[in-house]
Design a protein around this motif. Structure first.
Motif, PDB file in Angstrom:
ATOM      1  N   MET A  25       0.831  -1.204   0.000  1.00  0.00           N
ATOM      2  CA  MET A  25       0.000   0.000   0.000  1.00  0.00           C
ATOM      3  C   MET A  25       0.869   1.260   0.000  1.00  0.00           C
ATOM      4  N   TYR A  26       1.889   1.294   0.850  1.00  0.00           N
ATOM      5  CA  TYR A  26       2.747   2.477   0.904  1.00  0.00           C
ATOM      6  C   TYR A  26       3.549   2.657  -0.376  1.00  0.00           C
ATOM      7  N   LEU A  27       4.042   1.570  -0.941  1.00  0.00           N
ATOM      8  CA  LEU A  27       4.797   1.678  -2.186  1.00  0.00           C
ATOM      9  C   LEU A  27       3.914   2.171  -3.330  1.00  0.00           C
ATOM     10  N   GLU A  28       2.721   1.616  -3.446  1.00  0.00           N
ATOM     11  CA  GLU A  28       1.820   2.030  -4.519  1.00  0.00           C
ATOM     12  C   GLU A  28       1.331   3.456  -4.308  1.00  0.00           C
ATOM     13  N   LYS A  29       1.103   3.831  -3.057  1.00  0.00           N
ATOM     14  CA  LYS A  29       0.697   5.213  -2.766  1.00  0.00           C
ATOM     15  C   LYS A  29       1.771   6.196  -3.217  1.00  0.00           C
ATOM     16  N   ASP A  30       3.019   5.740  -3.162  1.00  0.00           N
ATOM     17  CA  ASP A  30       4.144   6.570  -3.576  1.00  0.00           C
ATOM     18  C   ASP A  30       4.404   6.485  -5.083  1.00  0.00           C
ATOM     19  N   GLY A  31       3.567   5.720  -5.802  1.00  0.00           N
ATOM     20  CA  GLY A  31       3.675   5.661  -7.251  1.00  0.00           C
ATOM     21  C   GLY A  31       4.455   4.484  -7.793  1.00  0.00           C
ATOM     22  N   ALA A  32       4.842   3.542  -6.941  1.00  0.00           N
ATOM     23  CA  ALA A  32       5.626   2.395  -7.405  1.00  0.00           C
ATOM     24  C   ALA A  32       4.716   1.324  -8.005  1.00  0.00           C
ATOM     25  N   GLU A  33       5.265   0.613  -8.967  1.00  0.00           N
ATOM     26  CA  GLU A  33       4.610  -0.569  -9.530  1.00  0.00           C
ATOM     27  C   GLU A  33       5.128  -1.767  -8.748  1.00  0.00           C
ATOM     28  N   VAL A  34       4.247  -2.509  -8.098  1.00  0.00           N
ATOM     29  CA  VAL A  34       4.653  -3.599  -7.212  1.00  0.00           C
ATOM     30  C   VAL A  34       4.233  -4.932  -7.806  1.00  0.00           C
ATOM     31  N   GLU A  35       5.190  -5.859  -7.874  1.00  0.00           N
ATOM     32  CA  GLU A  35       4.912  -7.241  -8.265  1.00  0.00           C
ATOM     33  C   GLU A  35       5.219  -8.121  -7.073  1.00  0.00           C
ATOM     34  N   GLU A  36       4.532  -9.255  -6.999  1.00  0.00           N
ATOM     35  CA  GLU A  36       4.746 -10.170  -5.888  1.00  0.00           C
ATOM     36  C   GLU A  36       5.135 -11.541  -6.392  1.00  0.00           C
ATOM     37  N   SER A  37       5.789 -12.269  -5.512  1.00  0.00           N
ATOM     38  CA  SER A  37       6.173 -13.642  -5.778  1.00  0.00           C
ATOM     39  C   SER A  37       5.883 -14.438  -4.514  1.00  0.00           C
ATOM     40  N   ASP A  38       5.439 -15.692  -4.671  1.00  0.00           N
ATOM     41  CA  ASP A  38       5.086 -16.454  -3.476  1.00  0.00           C
ATOM     42  C   ASP A  38       6.070 -17.561  -3.121  1.00  0.00           C
ATOM     43  N   ASN A  39       7.194 -17.642  -3.844  1.00  0.00           N
ATOM     44  CA  ASN A  39       8.219 -18.630  -3.493  1.00  0.00           C
ATOM     45  C   ASN A  39       9.564 -18.210  -4.076  1.00  0.00           C
ATOM     46  N   GLY A  40      10.607 -18.873  -3.635  1.00  0.00           N
ATOM     47  CA  GLY A  40      11.957 -18.495  -4.035  1.00  0.00           C
ATOM     48  C   GLY A  40      12.262 -18.686  -5.509  1.00  0.00           C
ATOM     49  N   VAL A  41      11.782 -19.768  -6.088  1.00  0.00           N
ATOM     50  CA  VAL A  41      12.047 -20.033  -7.509  1.00  0.00           C
ATOM     51  C   VAL A  41      11.395 -18.951  -8.368  1.00  0.00           C
ATOM     52  N   ASP A  42      10.146 -18.625  -8.072  1.00  0.00           N
ATOM     53  CA  ASP A  42       9.451 -17.586  -8.828  1.00  0.00           C
ATOM     54  C   ASP A  42      10.114 -16.225  -8.623  1.00  0.00           C
ATOM     55  N   ALA A  43      10.528 -15.941  -7.381  1.00  0.00           N
ATOM     56  CA  ALA A  43      11.210 -14.671  -7.101  1.00  0.00           C
ATOM     57  C   ALA A  43      12.502 -14.566  -7.905  1.00  0.00           C
ATOM     58  N   LEU A  44      13.275 -15.638  -7.951  1.00  0.00           N
ATOM     59  CA  LEU A  44      14.527 -15.632  -8.711  1.00  0.00           C
ATOM     60  C   LEU A  44      14.255 -15.422 -10.194  1.00  0.00           C
ATOM     61  N   ARG A  45      13.272 -16.128 -10.729  1.00  0.00           N
ATOM     62  CA  ARG A  45      12.932 -15.983 -12.154  1.00  0.00           C
ATOM     63  C   ARG A  45      12.547 -14.542 -12.470  1.00  0.00           C
ATOM     64  N   LYS A  46      11.681 -13.964 -11.643  1.00  0.00           N
ATOM     65  CA  LYS A  46      11.252 -12.587 -11.880  1.00  0.00           C
ATOM     66  C   LYS A  46      12.420 -11.612 -11.741  1.00  0.00           C
ATOM     67  N   LEU A  57      13.087  -9.322  -0.114  1.00  0.00           N
ATOM     68  CA  LEU A  57      13.047 -10.775   0.039  1.00  0.00           C
ATOM     69  C   LEU A  57      12.760 -11.163   1.478  1.00  0.00           C
ATOM     70  N   ASP A  58      11.965 -12.200   1.636  1.00  0.00           N
ATOM     71  CA  ASP A  58      11.752 -12.807   2.944  1.00  0.00           C
ATOM     72  C   ASP A  58      12.827 -13.880   3.126  1.00  0.00           C
ATOM     73  N   TRP A  59      13.403 -13.939   4.289  1.00  0.00           N
ATOM     74  CA  TRP A  59      14.446 -14.929   4.586  1.00  0.00           C
ATOM     75  C   TRP A  59      13.922 -16.350   4.397  1.00  0.00           C
ATOM     76  N   MET A  60      12.709 -16.624   4.865  1.00  0.00           N
ATOM     77  CA  MET A  60      12.140 -17.969   4.857  1.00  0.00           C
ATOM     78  C   MET A  60      11.131 -18.100   3.713  1.00  0.00           C
ATOM     79  N   MET A  61      11.595 -18.524   2.555  1.00  0.00           N
ATOM     80  CA  MET A  61      10.711 -18.733   1.411  1.00  0.00           C
ATOM     81  C   MET A  61      10.700 -20.206   1.043  1.00  0.00           C
ATOM     82  N   PRO A  62       9.569 -20.700   0.541  1.00  0.00           N
ATOM     83  CA  PRO A  62       9.558 -22.077   0.038  1.00  0.00           C
ATOM     84  C   PRO A  62      10.341 -22.188  -1.267  1.00  0.00           C
ATOM     85  N   THR A  63      10.835 -23.330  -1.535  1.00  0.00           N
ATOM     86  CA  THR A  63      11.594 -23.744  -2.725  1.00  0.00           C
ATOM     87  C   THR A  63      13.018 -23.228  -2.751  1.00  0.00           C
ATOM     88  N   LEU A  64      13.267 -21.980  -2.448  1.00  0.00           N
ATOM     89  CA  LEU A  64      14.615 -21.404  -2.297  1.00  0.00           C
ATOM     90  C   LEU A  64      14.539 -20.361  -1.187  1.00  0.00           C
TER      91      LEU A  64
END
Length: 97
Positions: A25-46, A57-64
């Motif tokens: 919410m704060y990032l978008e309010k400031d005009g940022a485009e926010v994308e999300e990822s729900d696991n480490g492999v997807d985060a790395l790919r993105k 990054l969250d320290w504890m992610m599934p897959t990576l």
């Protein structure tokens, strides 16, 4: 953040959805485009396929873990990274740096 900034939020939904929503919410309010990822492999790919102004990054992610994603991204990109860690062990905090 400036307008048109691109941010990747990686796996902040698992354990702290309220925190993820607040950050988004704060990032978008400031005009940022926010994308999300729900696991480490997807985060790395993105992170490797797109250009972001910052990656959170969250320290504890599934897959990576966030630490593994961070290390792999660092080989290719210089994108600023923020690591969210709920660990209390000093050695885990040092690894993040």
């Amino acid at each position: 953040m400036s307008n048109n900034s691109r941010v990747l939020l990686a796996d902040l939904a698992d354990d702290e959805e309220r925190i993820r929503r607040l950050i988004r919410m704060y990032l978008e309010k400031d005009g940022a485009e926010v994308e999300e990822s729900d696991n480490g492999v997807d985060a790395l790919r993105k992170a490797l396929d797109s250009d972001y102004d910052i990656i959170v990054l969250d320290w504890m992610m599934p897959t990576l873990t966030g630490l593994k994603v961070c290390k792999m991204v660092r080989y290719i990109r210089v994108t600023p990274l923020i690591m969210l860690i709920a660990k209390e062990d000093e050695i885990d905090k040092i690894k993040c740096f």
